[in-house]
Design an enzyme around this catalytic site. Structure first.
Site, short mmCIF file in Angstrom:
data_model
loop_
_atom_site.label_atom_id
_atom_site.label_comp_id
_atom_site.label_asym_id
_atom_site.label_seq_id
_atom_site.Cartn_x
_atom_site.Cartn_y
_atom_site.Cartn_z
N ASP A 9 0.86 -1.17 0.00
CA ASP A 9 0.00 0.00 0.00
C ASP A 9 0.91 1.24 0.00
O ASP A 9 2.12 1.12 0.26
CB ASP A 9 -0.88 -0.04 1.26
CG ASP A 9 -1.68 1.22 1.45
OD1 ASP A 9 -2.38 1.64 0.51
OD2 ASP A 9 -1.61 1.80 2.54
N MET A 10 0.38 2.41 -0.26
CA MET A 10 1.21 3.62 -0.29
C MET A 10 1.01 4.50 0.95
O MET A 10 1.90 4.64 1.78
CB MET A 10 0.96 4.43 -1.55
CG MET A 10 1.89 5.64 -1.70
SD MET A 10 1.63 6.59 -3.23
CE MET A 10 0.13 7.52 -2.81
#
Length: 219
Positions: A9-10
Site C-alpha cells: 500500500d502507499m
C-alpha cells in the site's frame, strides 16, 4: 528461497501521511460549511479507501456527483500543499526495498490513491525504480476491504495470491489482503497493533523486518 512477491500500500505504508490527508479533509469540510470531520469518521470512511467513494458515503444526498468530484480534487490540492514540505519515506524503507530488489523479489504498489497523488509522492521519493507495477484507483470498481486491488497487483506481477505478501497500515487494507488469500505485514503508523488483525508480522517501521523474516512466511 521460495519465489514470492511483495505488494505495498502507499499512504501510511511507504509514507506516514494520513495526518495530512485528515487535515486536508478537515479544510475541505470547513470551506463548504460542513460539520467538523472527526477522526473516527475519517478512519471509518476515508482511511485506506478511494476518497471519492468515501465522500459519497459521508455526503450522499447533499451534493451531486460533479460537485463531489470537484470537492475531492479540492481536497487533493489541500493535501499536496500541506504535505509537500514533509514528504519522506518511513524509516528503513529504502534499505528494505533495495534488499528485496537485490534478492529478485517482484514488488508492486497497490494503492487506493489517485494517479495524481501517486505521481506526487513518487516525485518526492527516489523509490519508483524498485517497483515492477503500480496499481492505483484507476478503473477500480470496489474499494478495500474488497480484495480487488491486491488481486490486480498479483496479476500484474504474474504471481498467485498465495505467493504474495501485502504491507498495509489500514484496517480495511488488512481485511482486503486476507480476503485475497495473501500474507500480511501490518505497520503501526495509523492504527495500534491490536486493531490490525489477523496479520503474519507486525512492525513499527522497516527496521523491524528483513528479507529472511519475510521469506520465512513462505517456508
Amino acid at each position: 528461497m521460495k519465489n514470492f512477491a511483495a505488494i505495498f500500500d502507499m499512504d501510511g505504508t511507504l509514507i506516514d501521511n494520513n495526518v495530512y490527508h485528515f487535515k486536508a479533509y478537515q479544510q475541505l469540510f470547513a470551506s463548504h460549511g460542513l460539520p467538523q470531520l472527526s477522526q473516527q469518521t475519517f478512519n471509518e470512511y476515508l482511511s485506506g479507501v478511494p476518497g471519492l467513494m468515501g465522500l459519497h458515503k459521508i455526503l450522499d444526498g447533499q451534493f451531486n456527483d460533479d460537485e463531489l468530484k470537484a470537492m475531492f480534487e479540492e481536497k487533493n490540492e489541500n493535501y499536496k500543499t500541506v504535505y509537500a514540505p514533509y514528504v519522506k519515506p518511513i524509516t528503513g524503507l529504502e534499505r528494505f526495498l533495495a534488499s528485496l530488489k537485490q534478492a529478485g523479489v517482484s514488488m508492486a504498489v497497490a494503492t487506493s490513491a489517485s494517479h495524481g497523488n501517486v505521481d506526487f509522492v513518487f516525485g518526492h521519493l527516489n523509490i519508483r525504480q524498485y517497483f515492477d507495477a503500480i496499481v492505483d484507483n484507476t478503473g477500480l470498481t470496489r474499494g478495500k476491504p474488497d480484495p480487488e486491488i491486491f488481486l490486480k497487483a498479483a496479476k500484474a506481477l504474474n504471481m498467485q495470491p498465495a505467493d504474495c505478501v501485502v504491507f498495509e497500515d489500514s484496517i480495511s487494507g488488512v481485511k482486503a489482503a486476507n480476503s485475497a488469500g495473501m500474507k500480511v505485514v501490518a505497520i503501526t503508523t495509523t492504527h495500534k497493533g491490536g486493531e490490525l488483525k489477523p496479520v503474519n508480522i507486525l512492525i513499527d517501521d522497516y527496521t523491524n523486518i528483513d528479507l529472511n523474516k519475510l521469506a520465512a512466511l513462505f517456508d
